[in-house]
Design a protein around this motif. Sequence first.
Motif, PDB file in Angstrom:
ATOM      1  N   LYS A  36      46.007  -3.578 -38.599  1.00 45.67           N
ATOM      2  CA  LYS A  36      47.394  -3.193 -38.290  1.00 45.67           C
ATOM      3  C   LYS A  36      48.292  -4.425 -38.270  1.00 45.67           C
ATOM      4  O   LYS A  36      49.386  -4.419 -38.839  1.00 45.67           O
ATOM      5  CB  LYS A  36      47.438  -2.473 -36.939  1.00 45.67           C
ATOM      6  N   GLN A  37      47.830  -5.499 -37.632  1.00 47.84           N
ATOM      7  CA  GLN A  37      48.615  -6.725 -37.568  1.00 47.84           C
ATOM      8  C   GLN A  37      48.782  -7.344 -38.949  1.00 47.84           C
ATOM      9  O   GLN A  37      49.863  -7.841 -39.282  1.00 47.84           O
ATOM     10  CB  GLN A  37      47.976  -7.727 -36.616  1.00 47.84           C
ATOM     11  N   VAL A  39      51.442  -5.295 -40.781  1.00 47.49           N
ATOM     12  CA  VAL A  39      52.780  -5.596 -40.267  1.00 47.49           C
ATOM     13  C   VAL A  39      53.210  -6.990 -40.724  1.00 47.49           C
ATOM     14  O   VAL A  39      54.367  -7.198 -41.115  1.00 47.49           O
ATOM     15  CB  VAL A  39      52.819  -5.460 -38.726  1.00 47.49           C
ATOM     16  N   ASN A  86      62.529  -5.240 -38.538  1.00 45.77           N
ATOM     17  CA  ASN A  86      61.710  -4.515 -37.554  1.00 45.77           C
ATOM     18  C   ASN A  86      61.919  -3.011 -37.686  1.00 45.77           C
ATOM     19  O   ASN A  86      60.963  -2.237 -37.607  1.00 45.77           O
ATOM     20  CB  ASN A  86      62.045  -4.964 -36.134  1.00 45.77           C
ATOM     21  N   ILE A  97      60.073  -1.745 -40.761  1.00 47.80           N
ATOM     22  CA  ILE A  97      58.634  -1.729 -40.517  1.00 47.80           C
ATOM     23  C   ILE A  97      58.270  -0.526 -39.652  1.00 47.80           C
ATOM     24  O   ILE A  97      57.295   0.175 -39.919  1.00 47.80           O
ATOM     25  CB  ILE A  97      58.163  -3.055 -39.877  1.00 47.80           C
ATOM     26  N   ALA A  98      59.070  -0.272 -38.628  1.00 45.81           N
ATOM     27  CA  ALA A  98      58.820   0.881 -37.752  1.00 45.81           C
ATOM     28  C   ALA A  98      58.884   2.184 -38.549  1.00 45.81           C
ATOM     29  O   ALA A  98      58.029   3.062 -38.390  1.00 45.81           O
ATOM     30  CB  ALA A  98      59.831   0.899 -36.606  1.00 45.81           C
ATOM     31  N   ARG A 108      55.828   2.523 -40.851  1.00 42.86           N
ATOM     32  CA  ARG A 108      54.617   2.818 -40.079  1.00 42.86           C
ATOM     33  C   ARG A 108      54.723   4.123 -39.302  1.00 42.86           C
ATOM     34  O   ARG A 108      53.760   4.561 -38.696  1.00 42.86           O
ATOM     35  CB  ARG A 108      54.347   1.675 -39.090  1.00 42.86           C
ATOM     36  N   ARG A 116      56.312   4.589 -36.518  1.00 42.84           N
ATOM     37  CA  ARG A 116      56.116   4.230 -35.116  1.00 42.84           C
ATOM     38  C   ARG A 116      57.479   3.880 -34.517  1.00 42.84           C
ATOM     39  O   ARG A 116      58.446   3.647 -35.226  1.00 42.84           O
ATOM     40  CB  ARG A 116      55.184   3.023 -34.968  1.00 42.84           C
ATOM     41  N   THR A 125      56.498  -1.301 -32.697  1.00 33.64           N
ATOM     42  CA  THR A 125      56.479  -2.245 -33.815  1.00 33.64           C
ATOM     43  C   THR A 125      56.778  -3.655 -33.339  1.00 33.64           C
ATOM     44  O   THR A 125      56.102  -4.610 -33.735  1.00 33.64           O
ATOM     45  CB  THR A 125      57.491  -1.801 -34.887  1.00 33.64           C
ATOM     46  N   GLU A 126      57.763  -3.808 -32.476  1.00 34.28           N
ATOM     47  CA  GLU A 126      58.095  -5.136 -31.954  1.00 34.28           C
ATOM     48  C   GLU A 126      56.939  -5.711 -31.148  1.00 34.28           C
ATOM     49  O   GLU A 126      56.693  -6.919 -31.179  1.00 34.28           O
ATOM     50  CB  GLU A 126      59.375  -5.076 -31.132  1.00 34.28           C
ATOM     51  N   ILE A 159      54.413  -7.011 -33.659  1.00 35.48           N
ATOM     52  CA  ILE A 159      54.932  -8.251 -34.247  1.00 35.48           C
ATOM     53  C   ILE A 159      54.759  -9.405 -33.268  1.00 35.48           C
ATOM     54  O   ILE A 159      54.292 -10.483 -33.645  1.00 35.48           O
ATOM     55  CB  ILE A 159      56.411  -8.083 -34.671  1.00 35.48           C
TER      56      ILE A 159
END
Length: 86
Positions: free
Chosen positions: A20-21, A24, A34, A37-38, A41, A43, A48-49, A52
């Motif tokens: 997962k990391q 991201v 961000n 990305i959220a 995903r 999410r 997400t933050e 990160i």
Amino acid sequence: IENYKHHLGAKSPFQNLSKKQLYVLRLLAEGKTNQQIAAIRERSLEATESVISRTLETLGVKADAELNVRVVAARKYFEVVRPRSD
């Protein structure tokens, strides 16, 4: 990066990143925000933050007035997936 982890030394911080990391981090390195990305995903922004932040911490990237942490993280990512040949 998952495909490159076997080329890294055991002490590489990338060895300690979850799938997962790594995902991201790849999105971050591609320049995604961000929020993007959220959405990708599916999410929350907060989740997400959090991922990160943990990823940056694992990589040893610390907030600094002189450095943009996203740029530093992206550079670390590309150093692994596109190593210099010089």
